[in-house]
Scaffold this motif. Structure first.
Motif, mmCIF file in Angstrom:
data_model
loop_
_atom_site.group_PDB
_atom_site.id
_atom_site.type_symbol
_atom_site.label_atom_id
_atom_site.label_comp_id
_atom_site.label_asym_id
_atom_site.label_seq_id
_atom_site.Cartn_x
_atom_site.Cartn_y
_atom_site.Cartn_z
ATOM 1 N N ILE A 118 1.555 -19.652 -3.161
ATOM 2 C CA ILE A 118 0.763 -18.518 -2.495
ATOM 3 C C ILE A 118 1.874 -18.092 -1.540
ATOM 4 O O ILE A 118 2.542 -18.630 -0.852
ATOM 5 C CB ILE A 118 -0.411 -19.010 -1.708
ATOM 6 N N ILE A 119 2.205 -16.753 -1.666
ATOM 7 C CA ILE A 119 3.061 -15.929 -0.970
ATOM 8 C C ILE A 119 2.164 -14.827 -0.082
ATOM 9 O O ILE A 119 1.760 -14.039 -0.384
ATOM 10 C CB ILE A 119 4.300 -15.421 -1.746
ATOM 11 N N GLY A 120 2.208 -15.285 1.393
ATOM 12 C CA GLY A 120 1.360 -14.334 2.097
ATOM 13 C C GLY A 120 2.362 -12.974 2.538
ATOM 14 O O GLY A 120 3.377 -12.696 2.058
ATOM 15 N N MET A 121 1.521 -12.262 3.041
ATOM 16 C CA MET A 121 2.040 -10.791 3.363
ATOM 17 C C MET A 121 2.253 -10.655 4.547
ATOM 18 O O MET A 121 2.332 -11.606 5.576
ATOM 19 C CB MET A 121 0.638 -9.714 3.240
ATOM 20 N N ILE A 122 3.113 -9.557 4.754
ATOM 21 C CA ILE A 122 3.547 -9.219 6.531
ATOM 22 C C ILE A 122 2.790 -7.817 6.770
ATOM 23 O O ILE A 122 1.923 -7.382 5.736
ATOM 24 C CB ILE A 122 4.864 -8.816 6.475
ATOM 25 N N SER A 123 2.771 -7.734 8.007
ATOM 26 C CA SER A 123 1.929 -6.407 8.411
ATOM 27 C C SER A 123 2.271 -4.888 7.831
ATOM 28 O O SER A 123 1.300 -4.175 7.620
ATOM 29 C CB SER A 123 1.798 -6.249 9.767
ATOM 30 N N HIS A 124 3.392 -5.024 7.204
ATOM 31 C CA HIS A 124 3.763 -3.740 6.665
ATOM 32 C C HIS A 124 3.386 -3.949 5.056
ATOM 33 O O HIS A 124 3.894 -4.784 4.318
ATOM 34 C CB HIS A 124 5.294 -3.460 6.586
ATOM 35 N N LEU A 125 2.260 -3.369 4.720
ATOM 36 C CA LEU A 125 1.393 -4.031 3.550
ATOM 37 C C LEU A 125 1.948 -3.712 2.183
ATOM 38 O O LEU A 125 1.729 -4.490 1.175
ATOM 39 C CB LEU A 125 -0.066 -3.139 3.645
#
Length: 663
Positions: A118-125
């Motif tokens: 699983i590779i999560g996101m950063i706030s810059h979508l």
């Protein structure tokens, strides 16, 4: 069979699968309800609710194999729970505990885990869309027949990263499932203010891409269709755009509320709740009875409470400065390799080309990406002939999309493949600035995933190329923790340092001054060799003053000293700007008592300012004069040669050097 709002066609799914779909939706719902209580109690700081959207997360995750990567967003708790991440670790993450995935350094779902793919996101979508391209490219290069699924919301499709990622995936036929959760609002902005087409899926036509629209609240439809699509893509690699029609019952995050949503819309979607409707279907079908349902909910609640106790019992993080600083870069031992062969005189540009070629020969998975680098050989012909030697899989022409290609490089790194990205000109990195400073630079510090990437940066003026092809923009990156910046001035250094940069598992920006490409020659080892990153080179010794410089400016300094043989100076070629060899600088300044720093970059905010401050702070008692900085004018770099000559500092350096010596 119909039930509630949906016509559930079970598509020959057996009861085991149907119950698993229900359980996997129920678990994130119950976790969320508990988190909302904790939020009100001040025990977590923020929550982005996915209530009403669970069918998408669960259906997509169950349609993928456990070894296939998923890149979720902050409303996809069902991805994490369906992959069976221990709840205690998730709770620790949200409470900022050490056993969480980011050691308290980031919150929410801003993390990844290789253990669960699983590779999560950063706030810059937008960036994770391009990251999915890189992971899928690695799968394709390794002939793995795997798919990669990446999520975004309908609001995120307005970002340029969406266009770039889909375009790259289509051109390269990458096995990516682009999953768009269209829940009607980007925070409070409705879809009719986000885009002007009827369906996001319609955009697939413009990319030459297959697309589908799926009822995101119907778990059987989501799972069955995604299962079919995923299996098809495994057999025939290609990108697919999938739009899930759904709705979030709660606000963008809890503080924002839902006042902007008409009540009748909320009521309509509440009746389409994916869990209550599916539960009714299972009961009507005699697949789940009331007693079994109660027991299932009780088991999940017991698991939640047990794992909350584990997270609560963990000690709070005690800040440790050394731990923080040591986790900015992935540590590694740069083994210095000496050449066993003779030397030959080559140009700076030949040293770049040889360094790349020999590294490609040593690592048969290494990939180079950039505009026009394949058959054309690049804007400066550095990769000319590489296609014949290494093939099109490893020497990859890219569309004009700096952001997506940097993101793709990060995805390759996640999947274990090193890559080199060529900016056609260093100036153009501004189009990919966000993933460099917010994705690559922060990745290892945030969740321990190194970004194994070199970005080559042809830079610099004195070539009459104007404001958009002549910048030396190293200062954009030297102040960003997590990036290494290398800037050689001689062919010997460029070849050895390029090899070391490629060996380094951290993100390296490798600056190559265009004005030196064909103007500087030097004896360079024929074979592969490496040089230490972070070590300056004392190219000339003297006693009167220390001259500190890098890049083309080193040559300007040496030319000035050649004209003034009476000046006895140490000349330090920094070679690496991050990390910076402060020891070499301090040792020289303590010996000479005077220092002048020459940089091609404009004066204000350049690295010369930091070096000057370091000298003043650490060597003040040894100084016989103020530290002097000489740099270009604080204007954009002009095109006209007479104006460029005025802009650059090389003609002002001599006067400033003589003046400081007289101090």
């Amino acid at each position: 069979m119909t039930s509630g709002q949906f016509n559930y066609q079970n598509h020959n799914l057996d009861n085991v699968i149907l119950l698993a779909l229900y359980k996997n939706m129920l678990k994130p719902r119950l976790v969320e309800e508990k988190m909302l209580v904790l939020l009100r109690q001040g025990k977590i700081s923020k929550w982005f609710s996915g209530i009403g959207q669970e069918a998408i997360s669960v259906g997509v995750t169950m349609a993928l194999n456990s070894n296939e990567y998923i890149l979720p967003m902050h409303r996809n708790l069902g991805v994490f729970t369906t992959r069976e991440i221990p709840l205690s670790q998730l709770f620790a993450q949200w409470q900022g505990k050490a056993s969480g995935f980011t050691k308290g350094r980031d919150r929410s779902f801003h993390f990844g885990t290789q253990d669960y793919k699983i590779i999560g996101m950063i706030s810059h979508l937008g960036p994770q869309l391009g990251v999915a391209d890189g992971i899928a490219l690695a799968s394709k290069l390794k002939n793995k027949n795997e798919v990669t699924a990446v999520f975004t919301g309908e609001g995120g499709t307005s970002e340029g990263d969406f266009h770039e990622a889909l375009n790259v995936a289509s051109v390269w036929e990458l096995p990516v499932l682009f999953c768009v959760e269209n829940n009607g609002y980007g925070l409070s902005t409705p879809t009719n203010q986000q885009y002007n087409c009827e369906n996001i899926a319609d955009r697939g036509l413009g990319y030459g891409m297959e697309s589908h629209i799926i009822d995101g609240n119907n778990i059987i439809e989501v799972y069955s269709k995604m299962n079919t699509i995923a299996e098809s893509v495994r057999q025939n690699p290609r990108p697919v755009l999938i739009e899930f029609k759904t709705f979030r019952i709660r606000g963008h995050e809890e503080a924002s509320g839902t006042k902007y949503v008409p009540n009748d819309v909320l009521d309509m979607w509440s009746e389409k709740d994916p869990i209550t409707n599916f539960e009714l279907f299972l009961r009507d079908s005699n697949i789940l009875n009331e007693e079994e349902n109660k027991r299932l909910k009780a088991d999940i609640l017991n698991e939640i409470n047990k794992h909350l106790d584990i997270a609560y019992s963990e000690d709070e993080i005690i800040p440790n400065e050394a731990n923080e600083l040591n986790d900015v870069f992935h540590s590694f031992e740069n083994k210095i390799v000496s050449s066993c062969s003779g030397f030959k005189e080559i140009r700076f540009i030949d040293a770049v080309s040889e360094g790349l070629k020999q590294s490609m020969q040593r690592d048969n998975s290494l990939v180079i990406m950039g505009q026009d680098i394949a058959e054309y050989g690049g804007a400066f012909k550095i990769t000319e002939g590489f296609i014949g030697a290494f093939g099109k899989d490893r020497i990859r022409n890219t569309p004009i999309c700096e952001s997506a290609i940097i993101e793709t490089a990060y995805g390759l790194s996640i999947a274990g493949i090193k890559s080199i990205v060529e900016m056609q000109f260093a100036d153009f990195v501004s189009s990919g600035f966000n993933p460099v400073v917010n994705l690559l630079a922060k990745s290892y510090y945030r969740w321990g995933q190194n970004a194994d990437i070199v970005i080559r940066m042809p830079c610099g003026g004195d070539v009459g190329a104007g404001p958009f092809h002549s910048q030396t923009n190293e200062a954009w990156f030297t102040k960003t923790p997590g990036l290494k910046v290398v800037y050689p001035a001689f062919p010997y250094d460029v070849k050895g340092l390029l090899a070391s940069s490629i060996n380094d598992p951290n993100p390296v920006l490798f600056f190559e001054h265009k004005g030196l490409y064909r103007s500087i020659r030097q004896e360079v080892p024929v074979d592969y060799f490496t040089l230490p990153i972070g070590k300056a080179n004392l190219v000339k010794t003297g006693k009167d003053i220390t001259v500190i410089s890098y890049g083309a400016a080193v040559h300007w300094a040496l030319e000035t000293l050649k004209k003034n043989p009476q000046i006895s100076a140490d000349v330090i070629d920094l070679r690496t700007l991050q990390p910076l060899d402060l020891e070499a600088i301090f040792n020289s300044v303590k010996k000479t008592g005077k220092a002048i720093i020459l940089q091609e970059d404009s004066l204000f905010g350049g690295i010369a300012s930091d070096i000057s401050a370091q000298i003043m702070e650490q060597c003040f008692e040894y100084l016989d004069a103020p530290v002097k900085r000489v740099a270009s004018l604080d204007t954009p770099i002009p095109f006209l040669k007479t104006l460029e000559n005025q802009y650059l500092p090389k003609n002002r350096f001599e006067a400033e050097l003589i003046a400081i010596l007289k101090y």
